[in-house]
Design an enzyme around this catalytic site. Structure first.
Site, short mmCIF file in Angstrom:
data_model
loop_
_atom_site.label_atom_id
_atom_site.label_comp_id
_atom_site.label_asym_id
_atom_site.label_seq_id
_atom_site.Cartn_x
_atom_site.Cartn_y
_atom_site.Cartn_z
N PHE A 523 0.86 -1.18 0.00
CA PHE A 523 0.00 0.00 0.00
C PHE A 523 0.91 1.24 0.00
O PHE A 523 1.11 1.88 1.05
CB PHE A 523 -0.92 0.01 1.22
CG PHE A 523 -1.93 -1.11 1.25
CD1 PHE A 523 -3.12 -1.00 0.56
CD2 PHE A 523 -1.67 -2.28 1.95
CE1 PHE A 523 -4.06 -2.03 0.58
CE2 PHE A 523 -2.59 -3.31 1.98
CZ PHE A 523 -3.79 -3.20 1.30
N PHE A 528 2.76 1.40 4.00
CA PHE A 528 3.01 0.11 4.64
C PHE A 528 2.67 -1.03 3.69
O PHE A 528 2.02 -0.84 2.65
CB PHE A 528 2.20 -0.02 5.94
CG PHE A 528 0.73 -0.30 5.74
CD1 PHE A 528 0.25 -1.61 5.69
CD2 PHE A 528 -0.18 0.73 5.60
CE1 PHE A 528 -1.09 -1.87 5.50
CE2 PHE A 528 -1.52 0.48 5.41
CZ PHE A 528 -1.99 -0.82 5.36
N GLU A 530 1.16 -5.14 3.88
CA GLU A 530 0.55 -6.18 4.72
C GLU A 530 1.12 -7.54 4.31
O GLU A 530 1.09 -7.92 3.14
CB GLU A 530 -0.96 -6.20 4.54
CG GLU A 530 -1.62 -7.29 5.37
CD GLU A 530 -3.07 -7.54 5.01
OE1 GLU A 530 -3.76 -8.25 5.76
OE2 GLU A 530 -3.53 -7.02 3.97
N ILE A 531 1.64 -8.27 5.28
CA ILE A 531 2.09 -9.64 5.05
C ILE A 531 0.91 -10.57 5.31
O ILE A 531 0.35 -10.57 6.42
CB ILE A 531 3.27 -9.99 5.97
CG1 ILE A 531 4.49 -9.14 5.57
CG2 ILE A 531 3.62 -11.47 5.88
CD1 ILE A 531 5.70 -9.36 6.44
N VAL A 532 0.53 -11.33 4.30
CA VAL A 532 -0.68 -12.15 4.38
C VAL A 532 -0.35 -13.58 4.79
O VAL A 532 -0.92 -14.11 5.73
CB VAL A 532 -1.42 -12.14 3.02
CG1 VAL A 532 -2.75 -12.88 3.15
CG2 VAL A 532 -1.66 -10.71 2.55
N CYS A 534 3.00 -16.49 5.32
CA CYS A 534 4.44 -16.72 5.43
C CYS A 534 4.64 -18.17 5.85
O CYS A 534 4.17 -18.58 6.91
CB CYS A 534 5.06 -15.77 6.44
SG CYS A 534 6.83 -16.05 6.72
N VAL A 542 13.86 -25.08 9.94
CA VAL A 542 15.01 -25.05 10.87
C VAL A 542 16.33 -25.00 10.10
O VAL A 542 17.33 -25.58 10.50
CB VAL A 542 14.99 -26.27 11.83
CG1 VAL A 542 15.83 -25.97 13.06
CG2 VAL A 542 13.59 -26.63 12.26
N LYS A 543 16.33 -24.33 8.96
CA LYS A 543 17.55 -24.14 8.18
C LYS A 543 17.87 -22.67 7.96
O LYS A 543 18.77 -22.33 7.20
CB LYS A 543 17.43 -24.84 6.81
CG LYS A 543 17.32 -26.36 6.90
CD LYS A 543 17.26 -26.99 5.52
CE LYS A 543 17.15 -28.51 5.59
NZ LYS A 543 17.08 -29.12 4.24
N GLY A 544 17.08 -21.80 8.61
CA GLY A 544 17.31 -20.37 8.46
C GLY A 544 16.63 -19.76 7.25
O GLY A 544 16.82 -18.57 6.96
N TYR A 545 15.83 -20.56 6.52
CA TYR A 545 15.17 -20.04 5.33
C TYR A 545 14.17 -18.93 5.67
O TYR A 545 14.05 -17.94 4.95
CB TYR A 545 14.45 -21.16 4.58
CG TYR A 545 15.37 -22.17 3.93
CD1 TYR A 545 16.65 -21.83 3.53
CD2 TYR A 545 14.95 -23.48 3.70
CE1 TYR A 545 17.49 -22.75 2.93
CE2 TYR A 545 15.79 -24.42 3.10
CZ TYR A 545 17.05 -24.05 2.71
OH TYR A 545 17.88 -24.95 2.12
N LEU A 566 2.94 -4.69 8.35
CA LEU A 566 1.88 -5.05 9.29
C LEU A 566 1.44 -6.47 8.97
O LEU A 566 1.41 -6.88 7.81
CB LEU A 566 0.69 -4.10 9.16
CG LEU A 566 0.88 -2.66 9.63
CD1 LEU A 566 -0.38 -1.85 9.39
CD2 LEU A 566 1.25 -2.60 11.11
N ALA A 573 2.74 -18.17 15.26
CA ALA A 573 3.64 -17.35 14.45
C ALA A 573 4.22 -16.16 15.21
O ALA A 573 5.16 -15.52 14.73
CB ALA A 573 2.91 -16.85 13.20
N ILE A 597 -6.29 -3.32 5.69
CA ILE A 597 -5.81 -4.68 5.92
C ILE A 597 -6.94 -5.58 6.37
O ILE A 597 -7.96 -5.13 6.91
CB ILE A 597 -4.65 -4.70 6.95
CG1 ILE A 597 -5.15 -4.26 8.33
CG2 ILE A 597 -3.52 -3.82 6.51
CD1 ILE A 597 -4.09 -4.40 9.41
N TYR A 600 -8.24 -10.78 11.20
CA TYR A 600 -8.31 -12.22 11.44
C TYR A 600 -8.69 -12.46 12.90
O TYR A 600 -8.05 -11.94 13.81
CB TYR A 600 -6.95 -12.88 11.14
CG TYR A 600 -6.57 -12.81 9.68
CD1 TYR A 600 -6.99 -13.78 8.78
CD2 TYR A 600 -5.78 -11.77 9.20
CE1 TYR A 600 -6.63 -13.72 7.44
CE2 TYR A 600 -5.41 -11.70 7.86
CZ TYR A 600 -5.85 -12.68 6.99
OH TYR A 600 -5.50 -12.61 5.67
#
Length: 768
Positions: A523, A528, A530-532, A534, A542-545, A566, A573, A597, A600
């Site tokens: 936006f 900002f 928005e992370i929807v 992940c 557990v490999k740092g990805y 945001l 999470a 946004i 949830y």
């Protein structure tokens, strides 16, 4: 060797002192320099774009056909009274009369620009940029002495002229479009590094990587000799084939450095072995000769790299360039089991038309004033692109960012620089075991990316472009990963957002398949993103990805000047997002994101503010290097302290504790008593200096600071509690009056004020 145009054949990308290869059209005689020409054109475009609209219409009317009734064939308006000399800068903005008749067809200027009445300012500015490029190429055509070069300039001139008449974008009408040969020079050098050096330890391989980057940078800024010059130098060569590549190089790489309305490509990405063979021998000879001439100007830590390793690197590469059986030029070149392909990113960022989706994982910016300049000192090229260094900010830091709190016991900068000289290369830092507790979370992922095992791409669906099969397959893979890892989310909802053109996804690719990603929506108007979603697939966790994914996303947004994230995080999470710098303290004003946004149920809103000065993907490497510096400083200090003191015996006599400063030798180590000031008191410790805050004393009539208050306290000035509190309150009030609410000083004043009143309430000096 002399030539018809009067310049040295094959001008190097980094010339010796005084050698300035000519800009297009200069024919090597004026020596104006590529950088100067590019900067002048950019300045003219900026000036013209800031002119009033009538002035812009006059400029465009000169290149616009007449639209008057009666099928007028006039191709451009010409003033009845042209100025005898070019107008002064302050006369550029004079009002233009749209009723002034054309010298050719007698119709008015308004009749030549009727089609521009409803055109947006953005489109008009684009056309004005083409106009100035046309004028520059017109000058080049008349100044150029080489026939082949003149012909290319004239063709590009006609193309841009046509684009203005038709209000279209310039597209070169050619039988073959870039890339012209596969594998490209960049890919071939990549293959060479893998073919010859993949067995080396990581430190030595990083050195080879730096040499490869240096070589590719030279090619991208190399000034090719004209076909006529080449014919004189190598009479037996295939000049016809060279002329084809020379024409392509001028059209796609060289001229677009100055005329940015034309699409620009990197030489190393669109040409292959054929062009490299035609320039390699001369280029190698001149580079090494200039390196020897400029060896005294090179940084000490670079001399061995340039004078010892670079000649060997070029000799080995030369064998592969001219060998008929070298495997590095095969499109089926396969990397062995020692590791994947090493991505080598060159100096110039590829144009949008060349790479519309791919997000470069280590971009390097080019200053506009030097864009296209083949005349850069060898030392400056090496310093501008060391291994792992991120691009420098294009704008100078604001005064407020330059000022930092002065900490008691700060290490002198000359000592820091002296220690830094011993740690000149990140590769010299001892490697940490990936299983060690001290290794960074993203260290394994970063190493895999360097080896080419994993890749990062920002992708998304599009309704305007032709569907790309690979991207669609990746989007389907992302939908599957999110569906498996986020079982609470309806699959239809995930599919809708992943394939929504307004959403993008930073995808993590391993062995050609998707193993993770972050879906987001930007936006820009609200400041900002928005992370929807992940997620990383379960067998690759557990490999740092996850950390490396987020770091790439941060750098992508810094590049696009969006500095806030945001997201609504569920209970599983929250821990991950906290590790990535997210918190429940939202910095974005509520009015900016409410209604934008998605909400949830049962999730927690978290935010993250990005710092544009931090190279996030290399941040842990920087911390590692800083630790090494601290270690070196401690070792130096220990070496300076020769005297050994006996142990303390006072505790045997029943003493329970002693002041730290009374320990023998403690001060010799550099220890100093810790200051008792609050961590946010640093802006108010001393009176404001006029040099640091111009105009401060015109705004603030009654200044106050903690040093002045201390002096007043010692002189018993404060006879009442109210006097003391009034001076303290004045510090906070003055700060808020002079500084902006978003400034660091303003925030310090608020925090310190709250702390002050908390303390005096605890002391019972005012009512709670």
């Amino acid at each position: 060797m002399a030539d018809s145009a009067g310049i040295q054949q094959g001008s190097p990308a980094v010339g010796a002192a005084g050698l300035v290869p000519a800009a297009p059209g200069a024919a090597g005689s004026e020596g104006s320099g590529a950088a100067g020409g590019s900067a002048r054109i950019a300045a003219k475009k900026a000036q013209l774009r800031s002119s009033p609209r009538p002035k812009k219409l006059e400029k465009l009317g000169v290149y616009s056909s007449c639209k008057a009734e009666g099928a007028c064939k006039c191709n451009g308006w010409k003033s009845q009274n042209p100025p005898p000399t070019p107008p002064q800068t302050d006369q550029q903005c004079s009002i233009v009369n749209l009723q002034e008749p054309c010298r050719s067809c007698s119709h008015t200027l308004g009749d030549h620009v009727t089609h521009l009445e409803n055109v947006s300012e953005e489109e008009m500015n684009r056309l004005l940029g083409i106009v100035l490029d046309v004028e520059y190429l017109y000058t080049c055509v008349h100044k150029e002495e080489d026939a082949d070069t003149k012909q290319v300039y004239f063709s590009l001139f006609k193309l841009l002229r046509k684009s203005i008449l038709e209000m279209g974008k310039p597209v070169l009408q050619v039988q073959e479009s870039p890339p012209f040969e596969k594998p490209s020079i960049e890919q071939g050098v990549n293959n060479f590094v893998q073919y010859k050096f993949s067995h080396l330890p990581s430190k030595e391989r990083l050195t080879i990587m730096e040499l490869a980057k240096m070589f590719l940078n030279q090619i991208n800024y190399w000034q090719l000799e004209t076909p006529s010059q080449r014919r004189q130098r190598v009479p037996t060569d295939d000049v016809a084939g060279y002329k084809v590549n020379y024409t392509r190089w001028l059209s796609y790489c060289n001229v677009p450095q100055f005329c940015d309305s034309l699409p620009r490509y990197e030489t190393t990405q669109i040409f292959g072995r054929t062009l490299l063979r035609s320039v390699f021998t001369v280029m190698r000879k001149q580079l090494l000769e200039q390196a020897r001439q400029e060896k005294d100007k090179l940084p000490p830590e670079k001399r061995t790299l340039i004078l010892t390793h670079f000649p060997k690197f070029l000799s080995m590469l030369e064998e592969e360039v001219y060998s008929h059986s070298s495997p590095i030029w095969s499109q089926e070149f396969m990397v062995g089991a020692t590791g994947g392909q090493i991505p080598i990113h060159t100096v110039i960022s590829a144009p949008p038309v060349a790479r519309p989706i791919y997000y470069s994982t280590s971009p390097v910016s080019v200053d506009q004033s030097t864009c296209g300049s083949p005349a850069r000192k060898l030392a400056s090229v090496l310093e501008s692109n060391p291994v792992g260094e991120k691009r420098k900010a294009s704008e100078p830091l604001h005064h407020e960012e330059n000022k930092r709190p002065k900490v008691v016991g700060d290490i002198p900068m000359d000592l820091i620089n002296e220690v830094m000289a011993t740690i000149s290369d990140p590769a010299t830092i001892p490697e940490t075991s990936l299983l060690s507790a001290h290794s960074a979370r993203d260290e394994a992922a970063r190493l895999e990316e360097r080896r080419g095992v994993i890749e990062f791409h920002v992708i998304g669906n599009s309704l305007n472009q032709k569907p790309n099969k690979r991207i669609l397959m990746w989007l389907v893979g992302l939908q599957n990963v999110f569906s498996h890892q986020l079982p609470r989310m309806p699959k239809e909802y995930i599919t809708r957002l992943v394939f929504d053109p307004k959403h993008k996804t930073l995808s993590l690719i391993k062995d050609g398949r998707v193993i993770g990603g972050i879906c987001f929506r930007m936006f820009p108007s609200q400041g900002f993103t928005e992370i929807v979603f992940c997620a990383v697939t379960s067998n690759e966790q557990v490999k740092g990805y996850g950390t490396h994914l987020m770091n790439h996303l941060k750098e992508y947004h810094i590049k696009h000047e969006i500095l806030n994230f945001l997201t609504y995080a569920d209970e599983y999470a929250i821990g991950y997002f906290k590790k990535q710098g997210f918190s429940k303290d939202i910095k974005v004003p509520k009015a900016k994101y409410v209604g934008y946004i998605k909400d949830y149920e049962g999730a927690t809103l978290m935010g993250c503010e990005l710092n544009p000065s931090i190279p996030y993907t290399e941040f842990s490497v920087i911390i590692k290097k800083q630790k090494e510096i601290i270690k070196k400083l401690i070792e130096r200090k220990q070496a300076q302290i020769r005297k050994v003191y006996p142990g303390l015996s006072c505790f045997k006599d029943g003493v329970r504790q002693i002041p730290i400063e009374s320990i023998p030798g403690i001060r010799e180590t550099g220890w100093k008593p810790a200051g008792k000031s609050h961590q946010n008191a640093w802006p108010f410790m001393e009176p404001v200096k006029k040099t640091e805050a111009p105009g401060y004393y015109q705004v603030i009539r009654f200044p106050m600071d903690l040093k002045t208050m201390s002096e007043r306290l010692k002189s018993r000035y404060y006879t009442t509690r109210k006097l003391f509190m009034a001076d303290m309150q004045r510090i906070f009030t003055n700060c808020r009056e002079y500084n902006a609410p978003e400034s660091e000083y303003y925030k310090c004043a608020n925090i310190l004020e709250k702390f002050f009143y908390t303390k005096i309430k605890e002391a019972g000096l005012i009512e709670k």
